[in-house]
Design an enzyme around this catalytic site. Structure first.
Site, PDB file in Angstrom:
ATOM      1  N   GLU A 195       0.841  -1.207   0.000  1.00 34.03           N
ATOM      2  CA  GLU A 195       0.000   0.000   0.000  1.00 34.03           C
ATOM      3  C   GLU A 195       0.877   1.258   0.000  1.00 34.03           C
ATOM      4  OE1 GLU A 195      -3.255  -0.303   2.874  1.00 34.03           O
ATOM      5  OE2 GLU A 195      -4.115  -1.949   1.714  1.00 34.03           O
ATOM      6  N   GLU A 317      -4.793  -8.749  -0.751  1.00 30.68           N
ATOM      7  CA  GLU A 317      -5.572  -8.510   0.476  1.00 30.68           C
ATOM      8  C   GLU A 317      -7.035  -8.417   0.068  1.00 30.68           C
ATOM      9  OE1 GLU A 317      -4.418  -5.439   3.289  1.00 30.68           O
ATOM     10  OE2 GLU A 317      -2.295  -5.861   2.926  1.00 30.68           O
TER      11      GLU A 317
HETATM   12  O1  AHR Z   1      -5.193  -6.162   6.749  1.00 35.54           O
HETATM   13  C1  AHR Z   1      -5.193  -5.002   7.511  1.00 35.54           C
HETATM   14  C2  AHR Z   1      -4.550  -3.826   6.792  1.00 35.54           C
HETATM   15  O2  AHR Z   1      -5.322  -3.483   5.682  1.00 35.54           O
HETATM   16  C3  AHR Z   1      -3.181  -4.065   6.211  1.00 35.54           C
HETATM   17  O3  AHR Z   1      -2.183  -3.902   7.146  1.00 35.54           O
HETATM   18  C4  AHR Z   1      -3.088  -3.015   5.143  1.00 35.54           C
HETATM   19  O4  AHR Z   1      -2.260  -3.401   4.083  1.00 35.54           O
HETATM   20  C5  AHR Z   1      -4.532  -2.810   4.728  1.00 35.54           C
HETATM   21  O5  AHR Z   1      -4.885  -1.478   4.706  1.00 35.54           O
END
Ligand code: AHR
Length: 525
Positions: A195, A317
Site C-alpha cells: 500500500e 488482500e
Molecule cells: O489487513 C489489515 C490492513 O489493511 C493491512 O495492514 C493493510 O495493508 C490494509 O490497509
C-alpha cells in the site's frame, strides 16, 4: 375406497404440479470445454504482526503451556495443514513498512523491541522473525511471500534480506548459518512494499514507480531462485495507480497487486460482525461482488500496456472488515455472511483464472476475515475456514465454464452512486452463485451458494460432455445469517455430508435441492 383412491391420485397430481411449477435454476456445465488452470495460490493466506494474528494465533513460543511444536500452536498447525495452504504473505500489511528484519534474527533475548505504530502502539518483541516465519512455511508446505520494507527501510536492508534468505554463500548466508539455518529457504515471492499509496509511504504513483525501479534492481536471484517481483498495487477503484505503474514499470514487474475489502460503511462507521439487518446482509454481498467490475477495469488497463497479458493480478488482500471487538485490533467474529463473501469472491477469482494468479485473504488468524480464532488454549474454525476446505478440490484444477439460467437477482444499494452516478444507484446481486472445475483425475467439482435467507432453490445441472454416475457432496448451512462458532460452542456451524441430490439415470443430469443459506460442493464422477 374408490373415491379415496381418486382423491389420493388427484392430491399426488397436484403435488407434482406444484413441484414442477416451481421455478428451477438450470446450470449448464460445459465439462467438455476445460479452461485455464485455477492457480492454487488463489487460496493464499496473509499473516501480519497485527493484534493476535501472530502472537497467540500462530505462535505461542516454545515455553508456552499451550501445546505447541517449536513454538507454533499444534491446533492451528493441524487446521492449516488440513487446508493445504499454498502461499502465505508476511510480515504485513502496514506493519511491513516499519519492520526491520534484522531485529528479528539471532538469539531471542538479544532481539530489540519496537513499537507497532500501525496497530495499537503495542511493543513487539521480535520473537517471531524471519526464521520463525519461513520455518512455519516449511512445516505447512507453503510458499512464503515476503513484503519488503520500502516505506521506511532502505534498499540495502531489502537487498540483504533476500541475500539472507536465499544465498548459499557470502556474508548474509554466513549470518544465517550462525543463526542455525544452513540451507537457504529459496523465497520466490517478493512484494516491493505494501500500500505504497497509504501506510507504505503515502507515495504518488509516479514516485512509487521510480522507487520500484530502484528496489527491484537489487532483488537479486540466488541459488537458482528467480525472484518474482510484485508491485504494490491499487486500492479498490484507484485505476490511475494501475495505469501509471503499468506504463512506467510494467516491463520490470512480475505481478501487480490489488486490495479490495468488503468493508461496511452501512451505519456510518464500520458495521458489527454479528447482528445485522437483512438489508445490510444483502448489501454486503453486493459490495463483495463489486470486486468483479473492479477486477475487470484493472485488467483492461493492464492489457493496454501488456497486450499479451504476461503480468498477472494478485489480489493480495481481500475479505470482510467489520467493527473490531472492543479492546482488540481487528478481531471480528465470522458468520454465514462471511462464508458467502468467501465463496462468492472465490467464484469471481476463478472466472478470471487466466489473469488472477494469487489472492491472499486477510487474514489467517484472529484478524478480519480469519480462518481461525483463538483465545488462550481454545481454537475455533470459522465458517470461512469451511469454505476454504470445501473449495480445496478447485485448487490447480481446470476451470469449467458454466451458464446459469433462472437465478433471481436482487438490486442492492450502490454506496458509491452519489460520488459516481455513472455506476448506477444499485448493484445487481444474483442470489445464487456457482463455479465448476475439473481436476487432474477427471473429477468434476461444482460449488454453489444459495444466499437467500429463507428460500430453498432447486438447481438442475445440465452436464455437457459427461453423464453423472456417482456423487459425493458436502454442505455448509445454518438457520440464521449471522450464525457463527464461538469458543463455548465451536461446532455450531460446520461442514457435513450432503445427500439432497438426484441423478437422472437417462440424461446424467443432476438435480440439487439447496437449502436457504447454504454452500454445497459436489464431486461428480
Ligand atoms: O489487513 C489489515 C490492513 O489493511 C493491512 O495492514 C493493510 O495493508 C490494509 O490497509
Amino acid at each position: 375406497t374408490e373415491i379415496m383412491k381418486k382423491l389420493t391420485t388427484l392430491l399426488a397430481l397436484a403435488l407434482t404440479m406444484s413441484v414442477s411449477a416451481k421455478d428451477e435454476i438450470t446450470i449448464t456445465v460445459h465439462a467438455d470445454k476445460p479452461g485455464s488452470v485455477i492457480d492454487k495460490n488463489i487460496y493464499g493466506q496473509f499473516s501480519e504482526h497485527l493484534g493476535t494474528c501472530i502472537y497467540g494465533g500462530l505462535w505461542v513460543g516454545e515455553d508456552s503451556d499451550i501445546p505447541n511444536t517449536q513454538g507454533y500452536r499444534n491446533d492451528v498447525l493441524e487446521a492449516l495443514k488440513e487446508l493445504e495452504v499454498p502461499v502465505m504473505r508476511w510480515p504485513g500489511g502496514c506493519f511491513a513498512d516499519e519492520y526491520h528484519w534484522m531485529d528479528g534474527i539471532g538469539p531471542k533475548e538479544n532481539r530489540p523491541r519496537m513499537v507497532n505504530n500501525n496497530w495499537g502502539g503495542i511493543v513487539e518483541d521480535n520473537s517471531f522473525g524471519t526464521h520463525e516465519f519461513l520455518n512455519l512455511c516449511e512445516i505447512l508446505g507453503c510458499e512464503p511471500y515476503i513484503s519488503l520494507n520500502v516505506g521506511s527501510g532502505s534498499v540495502q536492508e531489502a537487498a540483504q534480506w533476500i541475500e539472507y534468505m536465499n544465498a548459499a554463500d557470502g556474508p548474509m548466508a554466513k549470518l544465517r548459518k550462525q543463526n542455525g539455518r544452513e540451507k537457504p529457504w529459496k523465497v520466490k515471492y517478493i512484494g516491493i512494499g505494501n500500500e505504497a499509496w497509504g501506510c507504505g509511504g503515502n507515495m504518488l504513483p509516479e514516485y512509487y514507480s521510480d522507487i520500484f525501479r530502484r528496489y527491484q534492481t537489487y532483488c537479486r536471484d540466488y541459488s537458482g531462485t528467480r525472484i518474482f517481483k510484485i508491485a504494490s498495487g491499487a486500492s479498490d477503484y484507484d485505476y490511475e495507480w494501475t495505469e501509471v505503474l503499468m506504463k512506467k514499470v510494467g516491463s520490470m514487474m512480475n505481478a501487480v497487486s490489488l486490495h479490495y475489502y468488503t468493508v461496511s460503511g452501512w451505519v456510518g462507521s464500520k458495521a458489527p460482525a454479528v447482528g445485522f439487518s437483512e438489508e445490510e446482509y444483502y448489501w454486503c454481498l453486493g459490495k463483495c461482488l463489486g470486486i468483479e467490475p473492479v477486477i475487470q477495469k484493472h485488467l483492461a488497463i493492464m492489457s493496454e500496456y501488456d497486450p499479451q497479458n504476461r503480468i498477472p493480478l494478485f489480489v493480495d488482500e481481500w475479505g470482510t472488515w467489520w467493527e473490531p471487538e472492543p479492546g482488540t485490533q481487528l478481531f471480528q467474529q465470522n458468520t454465514m455472511r462471511d462464508a458467502f463473501v468467501a465463496s462468492l469472491s472465490l467464484d469471481v477469482f476463478h472466472k478470471y483464472a487466466d489473469r488472477i494468479k494469487m489472492c491472499n485473504i486477510a487474514q489467517v488468524a484472529n484478524v478480519l476475515q480469519a480462518m481461525i480464532l483463538t483465545k488462550e488454549d481454545k481454537m475455533v474454525l470459522t465458517p470461512t475456514y469451511y469454505i476454504f476446505k470445501m473449495y480445496k478440490p478447485h485448487m490447480d484444477a481446470n476451470l469449467i465454464p458454466i451458464d446459469m439460467d433462472g437465478v433471481d437477482v436482487k438490486l442492492v444499494r450502490n454506496e458509491r452512486y452519489e460520488a459516481n452516478p455513472s455506476e448506477g444507484a444499485n448493484r445487481p446481486l444474483p442470489l445464487l452463485s456457482a463455479t465448476a472445475s475439473k481436476d487432474k483425475e477427471g473429477k468434476l467439482h461444482v460449488s454453489m451458494s444459495n444466499v437467500k435467507i429463507d428460500e430453498e432453490e432447486t438447481v438442475v445441472l445440465d452436464l455437457k460432455g459427461m453423464k453423472a454416475k456417482s456423487i459425493k457432496a458436502t454442505i455448509l448451512t445454518s438457520e440464521n445469517k449471522d450464525d457463527h462458532n464461538t469458543f463455548e460452542n465451536p461446532d455450531n456451524v460446520q461442514l457435513v455430508e450432503f445427500k439432497d441430490f438426484k441423478i437422472d439415470k437417462k440424461t446424467g443430469a443432476v438435480t440439487v435441492n439447496m437449502p436457504a443459506l447454504s454452500v454445497v460442493t459436489l464431486e461428480i464422477l
